[in-house]
Design a protein around this motif. Structure first.
Motif, PDB file in Angstrom:
ATOM      1  N   TYR A 140       0.789  -1.209  -0.112  1.00 38.18           N
ATOM      2  CA  TYR A 140      -0.016   0.037   0.014  1.00 38.18           C
ATOM      3  C   TYR A 140       0.893   1.415   0.078  1.00 38.18           C
ATOM      4  N   THR A 214     -11.196   9.254  -5.257  1.00 36.25           N
ATOM      5  CA  THR A 214     -10.988   8.599  -4.004  1.00 36.25           C
ATOM      6  C   THR A 214     -11.319   7.186  -3.963  1.00 36.25           C
ATOM      7  N   ALA A 215     -12.230   6.491  -4.586  1.00 36.47           N
ATOM      8  CA  ALA A 215     -12.550   5.260  -4.581  1.00 36.47           C
ATOM      9  C   ALA A 215     -11.264   4.310  -4.822  1.00 36.47           C
ATOM     10  N   ILE A 218      -8.852   4.233  -1.863  1.00 39.72           N
ATOM     11  CA  ILE A 218      -9.293   3.616  -0.710  1.00 39.72           C
ATOM     12  C   ILE A 218      -8.945   2.376  -0.769  1.00 39.72           C
ATOM     13  N   ILE A 219      -9.261   1.591  -1.882  1.00 34.01           N
ATOM     14  CA  ILE A 219      -8.830   0.021  -2.279  1.00 34.01           C
ATOM     15  C   ILE A 219      -7.321  -0.212  -2.029  1.00 34.01           C
ATOM     16  N   ALA A 224      -6.230   7.647   5.277  1.00 34.49           N
ATOM     17  CA  ALA A 224      -7.290   8.723   5.847  1.00 34.49           C
ATOM     18  C   ALA A 224      -6.357   9.710   6.365  1.00 34.49           C
ATOM     19  N   THR A 238      -1.035   9.836   1.684  1.00 39.34           N
ATOM     20  CA  THR A 238      -2.562  10.185   1.690  1.00 39.34           C
ATOM     21  C   THR A 238      -2.709  11.166   0.682  1.00 39.34           C
ATOM     22  N   MET A 242      -9.055  11.819  -0.146  1.00 35.96           N
ATOM     23  CA  MET A 242      -9.156  10.964   1.317  1.00 35.96           C
ATOM     24  C   MET A 242      -9.346  11.902   2.501  1.00 35.96           C
ATOM     25  N   GLN A 243      -8.397  12.927   2.475  1.00 37.16           N
ATOM     26  CA  GLN A 243      -8.368  13.751   3.682  1.00 37.16           C
ATOM     27  C   GLN A 243      -9.629  14.501   3.883  1.00 37.16           C
ATOM     28  N   TRP A 245     -12.676  13.459   2.444  1.00 33.15           N
ATOM     29  CA  TRP A 245     -13.706  12.365   2.852  1.00 33.15           C
ATOM     30  C   TRP A 245     -13.581  12.090   4.278  1.00 33.15           C
ATOM     31  N   SER A 246     -12.470  11.831   4.878  1.00 33.05           N
ATOM     32  CA  SER A 246     -12.334  11.695   6.288  1.00 33.05           C
ATOM     33  C   SER A 246     -13.019  12.704   7.219  1.00 33.05           C
ATOM     34  N   SER A 249     -16.713  12.583   7.223  1.00 31.48           N
ATOM     35  CA  SER A 249     -17.239  11.498   7.822  1.00 31.48           C
ATOM     36  C   SER A 249     -17.327  11.737   9.347  1.00 31.48           C
TER      37      SER A 249
END
Length: 288
Positions: A140, A214-215, A218-219, A224, A238, A242-243, A245-246, A249
């Motif tokens: 990753y 983003t999608a 994530i995978i 995040a 990151t 992603m940031q 989206w975090s 949420s």
């Protein structure tokens, strides 16, 4: 007979006006929603868009949260994605347009490239997870994410480059070959310079999509929240989406305003990318 022609002409004028009004109405609706969206983002995020926000790392407290890690991660990712995707995409387009024979196999490739341009981004994320993360054992890391995004934008760049190369007049090629140039010299000195505006337009639009995705990330393991910037292509990373989206949420309302500030930064980068593309395109268009 004259009356019928006059009647038909009037009907065409009326129909033309109706379609013009319809298009103006549709454009106005789109601009209205765009304006509302931009106003909402600016009204929520401008107060949080500070120098500290740009240079701070993610933090559990709103007043200390920043987007520096995501900003640098996005820039590093695009720095890898852009050359990989553009080189592969333009090379593929040159082969398909200039060298490949037009047969069933070539048409099969072209149809599949065009279909891949419309595949959901999460499918490319699964492909990147399988091939880059597991099979090539890249983990990753930044390089795995960047190569996955290269796959995502590659079909778009191929299609855009094909259209740009196809639009170059055949007379330019014939004149070059008639002067004694080889096929590759003609492509390198005539076809590519003439098609650069179209290639750049498609490439920048594709990369703009990549920087906002983003999608797939994530995978393939984009974090995040991370408190360092990548120091190599095998580092954890990151990105801005992603940031953002975090932050969105989280339940506290103030985090939505922090996310809006991050969206403003992302929009500014996208506008700069497109402005550079327009400038380069206009510069090369003046040559032909």
């Amino acid at each position: 007979m004259h009356t019928n022609n006059t009647s038909k002409l009037k009907n065409r004028v009326i129909l033309n006006k109706l379609f013009k009004l319809l298009f103006i109405f549709a454009t106005s609706i789109a601009l209205l929603f765009l304006g509302v969206l931009i106003y909402r983002i600016l009204s929520q995020g401008l107060d949080y868009l500070t120098i500290d926000f740009l240079k701070n790392y993610p933090a559990p407290y709103i007043e200390e949260a920043g987007i520096f890690a995501g900003l640098m991660g996005s820039l590093f990712m695009i720095a890898i994605t852009a050359p990989v995707a553009i080189i592969l995409g333009v090379s593929t387009a040159i082969y398909l347009e200039e060298y490949a024979k037009q047969n069933k196999f070539t048409r099969f490739i072209q149809v599949n490239v065009q279909n891949l341009a419309g595949v959901p981004s999460i499918v490319f994320g699964l492909l990147g997870l399988t091939f880059f993360v597991y099979m090539l054992e890249l983990g990753y890391t930044l390089i795995a994410g960047a190569l996955t995004m290269s796959l995502l934008v590659l079909p778009v760049i191929v299609v855009a480059a094909q259209e740009a190369i196809r639009s170059v007049p055949k007379e330019l090629r014939d004149a070059s070959i008639g002067m004694g140039a080889t096929k590759w010299q003609t492509i390198w000195r005539i076809v590519l310079p003439a098609s650069i505006p179209g290639i750049l337009t498609g490439s920048i639009l594709a990369l703009s999509r990549a920087i906002g995705e983003t999608a797939p990330l994530i995978i393939v393991g984009a974090a995040a929240a991370i408190y360092t910037i990548p120091d190599s292509i095998f580092s954890k990373y990151t990105v801005m989406p992603m940031q953002i989206w975090s932050w969105t949420s989280r339940p506290q309302e103030e985090w939505q305003y922090v996310a809006a500030a991050g969206i403003i930064v992302l929009l500014i980068i996208l506008l700069c990318m497109n402005a550079i593309a327009v400038w380069i395109r206009n510069k090369f268009q003046n040559r032909y």
